[in-house]
Design an enzyme around this catalytic site. Structure first.
Site: not given
Ligand code: GDP
Ligand code: IMO
Ligand code: MG
Length: 429
Positions: A41, A12-13, A419, A305, A227, A334, A38, A308, A336
């Site tokens: 994004h 995820g993330d 990037v 919050g 996720q 990411k 959960n 990670r 960069d």
């Molecule tokens: P998601 O859950 O997969 O949509 O990702 P998140 O939004 O939770 O986390 C990704 C984080 O990285 C966010 O703060 C984005 O703004 C940031 N991000 C995405 N792509 C890039 C990148 O190429 N470079 C940097 N430095 N940040 C990025």
């Molecule tokens: P995005 O879409 C990262 C993780 C939780 C926990 C496990 C189960 O932003 O990538 P849950 O609340 O789903 O039952 O928790 O999954 N988790 C994530 N980790 N990014 C997410 O979503 C997540 N959604 C759930 O931290 O380990």
């Molecule tokens: Mg996320």
């Protein structure tokens, strides 16, 4: 653009929302197919940051329909807050009324689901999953136990009342005798449901069968995963996973359109790796290198919050994600963040510390993961700022070498390189 699904390919993330937002430019219809709030994004447009949890990341465009699909779970008050937060950033409520749709088949996260999620996590102590405490697991549990409440139920009080006569006695026994939590009266639950109906009413698409049939026929569809593959309930680091299927295979079901509506699956990988919550993470760095990745990458959860956990790119789990995630192409995000690293490592195999065995297939029993240590291939960094690079050829030689190595290890092509967080900071190959 072919109908495409965006899948998180790690824990995820990975930056899925940025990629979804970009690809949404060429789509008419964007749909989430699993998970709930959960997810966290982030989309950055012209230095303005938007945080989405359940609303598809295509919502910032005009004239595109964004759907919360049947495979999702919805906590209506969280959704309401999410909409209001985005309205505060300048997107009108009218826009949501025009563009946001909700499947009547999606399941509702009730207050008791959150009570149970919170309680079971604290009861597990050191064995906890580290969930987001958004009630996701308990909502999906009830869905599969056939005692869930769906969006459509909120609009049929007679049926809802009958269902609650079956659901509540079971649920209350569970709440009281398993979890020692407060039971709910039918009146309380009906009141809760009435509030939820009010919140969801403007968005529920009761004509979804006709609408989706038309969309399937001649519109471009983007399926947005939440996720990631390694959190998938079937293929992730079970039991330290979420309770749905973020893989491409989950999209046909959770968007109510079947597998043949999808032609391309973009797997989004961070150029390194992160994880929030508990569970195995073989390439995790518990030293200053991990700290440096967290600091430069601003690796803190959008939803909770929480800091990670950070580590190097794991090509073993990545190859596994290509297979079970059904990926056809790759986005690397990411990149960069690695600008300031002299040496960059990729795990290309694991070594079993007890037996000395070298493993290249992903060990699916996570309880054995403490037996393994990563075997790394080390590449030279590029030591320069790549955040302004607009084309592949502008990237430093060592960045290209890193990407080629990843491509070789994954066995499928990289088509997008990110990037920086902004829409503009993207290289399409
Ligand atoms: P998601 O859950 O997969 O949509 O990702 P998140 O939004 O939770 O986390 C990704 C984080 O990285 C966010 O703060 C984005 O703004 C940031 N991000 C995405 N792509 C890039 C990148 O190429 N470079 C940097 N430095 N940040 C990025
Ligand atoms: P995005 O879409 C990262 C993780 C939780 C926990 C496990 C189960 O932003 O990538 P849950 O609340 O789903 O039952 O928790 O999954 N988790 C994530 N980790 N990014 C997410 O979503 C997540 N959604 C759930 O931290 O380990
Ligand atoms: Mg996320």
């Amino acid at each position: 653009m072919k109908n495409t699904v965006v899948v998180g390919a790690q824990f995820g993330d990975e930056g899925k929302a940025k990629i979804t937002d970009l690809l949404a430019q060429k789509a008419d219809f964007i749909t989430r197919f699993q998970g709930g709030s959960n997810a966290g994004h982030t989309v950055v447009v012209d230095n303005k940051k938007y945080a989405f949890h359940l609303i598809p990341s295509g919502i910032l465009y005009q004239n595109k329909i964004c759907m919360i699909g049947s495979g999702c779970v919805i906590k209506p008050d969280d959704l309401n807050k999410e909409i209001n937060d985005i309205v505060d950033k300048g997107i009108s409520l009218e826009h949501f009324k025009q563009c946001l749709r909700i499947s009547p088949l999606a399941h509702i996260t009730m207050k008791y689901h959150c009570d149970i999620d919170g309680y079971s996590e604290s009861e597990l102590g050191k064995n906890k999953i580290g969930t987001t405490k958004k009630g996701i697991g308990p909502t999906y549990t009830d869905k599969y136990a056939r005692i869930g409440i769906r969006v459509e139920d909120l609009f049929d009080i007679e049926t809802l009342s009958k269902k609650l006569d079956i659901i509540l006695p079971k649920k209350n026994k569970e709440l009281e005798f398993v979890y020692h939590l407060k039971p709910y009266s039918k009146e309380e639950v009906l009141l809760e449901c009435a509030q939820y109906k009010k919140i969801l009413e403007p968005y529920v698409d009761f004509n979804w069968q006709e609408n989706l049939s038309k969309i399937k026929k001649d519109k471009t569809i983007l399926f947005e995963g939440a996720q990631g593959v390694m959190l998938d309930v079937d293929f992730g680091t079970y039991p330290f996973v979420t309770s749905s299927n973020p893989i491409a295979g989950g999209a046909g079901v959770g968007a109510s359109m079947g597998p043949f509506a999808i032609s391309e699956a973009v797997g989004v990988f961070k150029a390194y790796m992160t994880r929030v919550g508990e569970g195995a993470f073989i390439t995790e760095l518990l030293d200053e290198t991990g700290e440096k990745l967290r600091e430069i990458g601003a690796e803190f959860g959008v939803t909770t919050g929480r800091p990670r956990r950070c580590g190097w790119f794991d090509a073993i789990s990545a190859r596994y994600a290509v297979l079970v995630g059904g990926l056809t192409t790759v986005a690397i995000t990411k990149l960069d963040v690695l600008d300031k690293f002299d040496k960059i490592k990729i795990a290309t195999a694991y070594k079993n510390k007890k037996t000395g065995e070298i493993v290249k297939n992903y060990p699916t029993n996570v309880y054995t993961h403490t037996d393994y240590e990563p075997i790394y291939e080390t590449l030279d960094g590029w030591g320069e700022d790549i955040t302004q690079c607009k084309t592949y050829s502008e990237l430093p030689v060592n960045a290209k070498k890193y990407l080629s190595k990843l491509e070789e290890l994954l066995g499928i092509k990289i088509s997008i390189i990110s990037v920086g967080p902004d829409r503009e900071q993207t290289i399409f190959i």
